[in-house]
Every structure is written in structure tokens, then in C-alpha cells.
Design a protein around this motif. Structure first.
Motif, PDB file in Angstrom:
ATOM      1  N   VAL A 332     -41.618   6.567   3.632  1.00 34.75           N
ATOM      2  CA  VAL A 332     -41.775   7.863   3.534  1.00 34.75           C
ATOM      3  C   VAL A 332     -40.962   8.603   4.528  1.00 34.75           C
ATOM      4  N   VAL A 333     -39.999   9.576   3.944  1.00 30.58           N
ATOM      5  CA  VAL A 333     -39.146  10.183   4.941  1.00 30.58           C
ATOM      6  C   VAL A 333     -39.625  11.624   5.172  1.00 30.58           C
ATOM      7  N   VAL A 334     -39.422  12.063   6.564  1.00 29.48           N
ATOM      8  CA  VAL A 334     -40.056  13.315   7.000  1.00 29.48           C
ATOM      9  C   VAL A 334     -38.412  13.922   7.373  1.00 29.48           C
ATOM     10  N   ALA A 365     -47.212  16.231   9.972  1.00 25.97           N
ATOM     11  CA  ALA A 365     -46.813  15.291   8.970  1.00 25.97           C
ATOM     12  C   ALA A 365     -47.162  13.988   9.214  1.00 25.97           C
ATOM     13  N   ILE A 366     -47.049  13.525  10.574  1.00 25.05           N
ATOM     14  CA  ILE A 366     -47.372  12.212  10.857  1.00 25.05           C
ATOM     15  C   ILE A 366     -48.999  12.076  10.811  1.00 25.05           C
ATOM     16  N   ILE A 367     -49.433  12.785  11.372  1.00 27.16           N
ATOM     17  CA  ILE A 367     -51.120  12.735  11.351  1.00 27.16           C
ATOM     18  C   ILE A 367     -51.482  12.791   9.634  1.00 27.16           C
ATOM     19  N   TYR A 368     -51.166  13.458   8.930  1.00 23.33           N
ATOM     20  CA  TYR A 368     -51.346  13.504   7.546  1.00 23.33           C
ATOM     21  C   TYR A 368     -50.953  12.154   6.924  1.00 23.33           C
ATOM     22  N   LEU A 369     -50.076  11.471   7.225  1.00 23.00           N
ATOM     23  CA  LEU A 369     -49.592  10.284   6.461  1.00 23.00           C
ATOM     24  C   LEU A 369     -50.507   9.118   7.262  1.00 23.00           C
ATOM     25  N   SER A 373     -53.633   6.837   3.970  1.00 24.98           N
ATOM     26  CA  SER A 373     -52.945   5.302   3.417  1.00 24.98           C
ATOM     27  C   SER A 373     -52.657   5.553   2.183  1.00 24.98           C
ATOM     28  N   MET A 374     -53.371   6.075   1.122  1.00 26.76           N
ATOM     29  CA  MET A 374     -53.121   5.841  -0.469  1.00 26.76           C
ATOM     30  C   MET A 374     -52.131   6.917  -0.658  1.00 26.76           C
ATOM     31  N   GLU A 375     -51.892   8.074  -0.048  1.00 28.88           N
ATOM     32  CA  GLU A 375     -50.652   8.865  -0.140  1.00 28.88           C
ATOM     33  C   GLU A 375     -49.755   8.289   0.519  1.00 28.88           C
ATOM     34  N   LEU A 376     -49.781   7.702   1.518  1.00 28.13           N
ATOM     35  CA  LEU A 376     -48.590   7.121   2.049  1.00 28.13           C
ATOM     36  C   LEU A 376     -47.985   6.109   1.174  1.00 28.13           C
ATOM     37  N   LYS A 377     -48.813   5.198   0.547  1.00 23.30           N
ATOM     38  CA  LYS A 377     -48.302   4.103  -0.254  1.00 23.30           C
ATOM     39  C   LYS A 377     -47.914   4.711  -1.670  1.00 23.30           C
TER      40      LYS A 377
END
Length: 416
Positions: A332-334, A365-369, A373-377
Motif C-alpha cells: 500500500v502506497v502513501v 495513515a500509518i496507524i490506520y493501516l 490488517s484486512m484493509e491493508l490486505k
């Protein structure tokens, strides 16, 4: 009959292997593999391809240094270059149906002779960055002087530094150099296309072709995340933040460091490539692995694979190849909003775009991801799919071939 046998294409740039994705080197090799006749003319040759020719031979390094020093003393840029003369007299130029220019602002030619070259051969120019529209800088950022003549340059020390403020004079030289040219233009993004349309120097150019850069998808996701992390002694439960560490302020590492300073989760591992060094307070706070500058494609593939998130808070980019490579690795790119990267990473669909120049927004954004973990995936998997659909290298090559054939057919009909 294969149209490839009728086409002879010459690519022109400063170097072959340095920036090979951007300067036409990989493209010219792919064209030859597909049966087209393609060559490359460069000022510095590092590779071994017979189809790449060196302009100026052994005089290049001395002459380049002399001319570069003279231009710096005179506060000029791309005015005194002589390699276009070697280019014009080369067999490859004489034989070419189409000449494809890439970065012309690296001393490869004099702007005052650019039109002469274009009049001799059907030509394409890939404009890689906003240099073509400014007095001398590569990224004007929030400065709008490029729209009206670059009077009173606020950053004469940026990238192509000027001892005296001659930005307006250089802008007018470009205006004269470009005012009568008739050429097909390639850009990689809508961001660059908008520059062309809004610049007084190029708004008359109407054959603009948007061809995003592509990557070879098979080079990414060669390894599983578990295998790479085991090799580098990273736990499966660690949250890995990757980025390019670069001292050039445009890359925005300052905002990454500020964001990391206030993070408290010690399950984080910092993974970097690039010439920059992490500040001591970041090194002491998190486990970090600094790989340095890398050209090893296998190692870079492992780098992206090991990451959960890739931070790319550039203040300005013309495209953003590392963002695409990270996405191809399901990372995931921020990025910052209001830059070319926002659309490039399909924010907010899979990438995440945050407030411009905000280290706090990067941290959030880092904390959210980290906490989802499912959103990250989901975002990571979608990133890969969107790269497959939009940034495939074979599509990049195909679109160039279609343009070359269109130009060749157009010129053939004009001669009838």
C-alpha cells in the motif's frame, strides 16, 4: 509484411543504462526483439549493446566537463551542447525514419539547434518533467512564474543552479526554440499533459500522446513475504514501513522522519533504499535495515515484498516508478494529495493520499493501516490488479509502436 521491417527508430538521450526505463534504452531493446530496427545514441555509454552508439567518442568526458563548467559560469543551461552535431552526422540518424528524443536537458544538445534537427527527421519527444516549461528548474512547485516568463526566479540554486538570475532569459530562449516546432509529444501522466497545455512555450503543440510507463510484472512478487522476511530476520508480526531515503528535499523524507518521531508502536521495522541515512533518533527508536542505493532488480523485488506500506511523500514527481513497483508487490502506497502520485496510485481506492506536507497525516495513515490488517490486505491486492491493468510493460511498448506507425504512415502520405 511486418511493418517493423519498414521502421527504423533512433532514441536520443544522455546515457543508456542510467535511468534506462525512462531514457528509451529498454524500449529500444524491446523494439529490436519484436523485429523493429531500433538504435540509441547517447553521450555516455555503459552497456554493451551494438545498437547503442556513443556520440563524440573519447572526447565526450572532457568536452562535457568543459562545456558544463562554462554554462555554469554563464548561468546558462543546454545552450552550448555540441553532441547534436555528432548526432546529425551519424549513420543512425541518417537512416532513421523516426528520431525519438528523451531528456534533452542534460547537455545532449543546444536548444538553438533543436528545431533544425526536427526539420530533418520525423520526431517524437518524451517530456519527462516540467523543465521544458521553466527558465531552469525541474519542479516549480508552488511558483507560477513559468506561466509568464520566469521573471525574478525565487530559487536560482535549485537543481540546475544559476550564479545569476537568468531564468527569464533562458525561458525566452526556450520560447524561441519551441515556437516553430511541429512534433509529436509523449507524456506519462495527465499532470504533464496539463503543463504542456498551460505553458506559453508549448500550448501550440497539439499532438500529445499520454503513455504511462510500464513495468515487467514478472519481476515483482517473485518471492513470498514470509520467505523474504525470514531471510532478513523480520518477524511475520512486524509492520514494515519502506521508503526511498533521499536527501533531495523534493522526495519529502523530512515528513517521514517527523511522522516516525511521534509513533510509539515498537513492532515497526523501517526498511529503506537510497543514498540517504536515517537520523539517529529514528535508528535508536525502531529496528531499521538500510539497503543503500540499489540497481539489483532481485533485491529491489525483495525490498518491496517485505514491506507492508511504502511511503512516497514527494513534493513533486512527473510519474513515480517506485510507487508502481511497490503496488505490483501488493504494497500500500502513501502519497501527498495534489501531486501526480495521487492519481497514479488510485487514491483512495487502493493507495492513500494525505494532506500535502503534513507529517501528522502520514502518521495517521500509518496507524490506520497498522490497526486494520484486512484493509491493508485488500488495498494491497487491489494495487497489484490495477498495475496489471494500467502499467503493464507490454502495453507501454505496444502504444509506442502504434504511435511510430501512425507517424510513419502520416509522413509517407505527405510525400505522395
Amino acid at each position: 509484411m511486418n511493418k517493423g521491417t519498414e521502421l527504423n527508430i533512433l532514441h536520443v538521450d544522455n546515457s543508456d543504462l542510467l535511468g534506462r526505463i525512462f531514457n528509451g534504452h529498454d524500449l529500444h531493446i524491446s523494439l529490436n526483439e519484436l523485429g523493429y530496427h531500433s538504435s540509441q545514441a547517447v553521450k555516455y555509454k555503459y552497456g554493451t549493446e551494438d545498437t547503442t552508439i556513443l556520440l563524440g567518442q573519447e572526447t565526450t568526458e572532457y568536452a562535457d566537463r568543459y562545456i558544463g563548467n562554462l554554462e555554469r559560469e554563464l548561468s546558462m543551461n543546454s545552450i552550448l551542447g555540441v553532441w547534436d552535431r555528432y548526432l546529425e552526422n551519424s549513420r543512425q540518424f541518417q537512416d532513421a525514419n523516426i528520431v525519438h528524443y528523451h531528456k534533452i536537458h542534460v547537455g545532449i544538445m543546444s536548444l538553438m539547434r533543436f528545431q533544425r534537427l526536427l526539420e530533418k527527421k520525423a520526431s517524437v519527444w518524451t517530456i519527462h518533467d516540467p523543465w521544458a516549461f521553466t527558465g531552469h528548474c525541474v519542479h516549480p512547485l508552488d511558483c507560477d512564474n513559468w506561466k509568464s516568463g520566469c521573471e525574478g526566479c525565487p530559487k536560482i540554486d535549485d537543481y540546475f543552479p544559476l550564479k545569476q538570475d537568468k531564468a527569464s532569459q533562458l525561458w525566452n530562449i526556450k520560447k524561441k526554440a519551441f515556437q516553430n516546432i511541429d512534433i509529436d509529444i509523449i507524456v506519462s501522466s495527465l499532470f504533464m499533459e496539463d503543463y504542456i497545455k498551460n505553458s506559453p512555450l508549448t500550448s501550440h503543440l497539439n499532438r500529445i500522446h499520454r503513455i504511462p510507463f510500464g513495468i515487467k510484472l514478472e519481476q515483482f512478487k517473485q518471492f513470498s513475504k514470509q520467505v523474504v522476511r525470514k531471510e532478513w530476520n523480520i518477524k511475520d508480526t512486524d509492520f514494515v514501513i519502506g521508503f526511498r531515503n533521499d536527501d533531495y528535499f523534493i522526495k519529502g523524507c523530512k515528513y517521514i522522519f517527523e511522522a516516525l518521531e511521534t509513533l510509539t508502536d515498537h513492532q515497526i521495522v523501517i526498511l529503506t533504499v537510497g543514498n540517504g541515512k536515517l537520523p539517529q533518533n529514528i535508528r535508536s527508536k525502531f529496528r531499521s535495515i538500510e539497503l543503500g542505493w540499489q540497481n539489483d532488480e532481485v533485491l529491489l523485488s525483495k525490498f518491496y515484498t517485505a514491506c507492508d506500506v511504502f511511503l512516497m511523500p514527494s513534493l513533486a514527481e512527473s510519474f513515480g516508478m517506485m510507487a508502481i513497483e511497490a503496488m505490483a508487490s501488493e504494497c500500500v502506497v502513501v502519497v501527498f494529495k495534489n501531486t501526480v502520485l495521487e492519481n497514479l496510485v488510485f487514491a483512495q481506492e487502493c493507495g492513500i493520499a494525505v494532506e500535502y506536507k503534513s507529517s501528522k497525516a502520514i502518521k495517521e495513515a500509518i496507524i490506520y493501516l497498522l490497526e486494520n490488517s484486512m484493509e491493508l490486505k485488500i488495498r494491497g491486492e487491489k494495487s497489484r490488479l490495477l498495475v496489471e491493468e494500467n502499467y503493464n510493460y507490454s502495453d507501454y511498448v505496444r502504444k509506442h509502436i502504434e504511435l511510430y506507425e501512425e507517424i510513419n504512415d502520416r509522413n509517407t502520405n505527405l510525400k505522395i
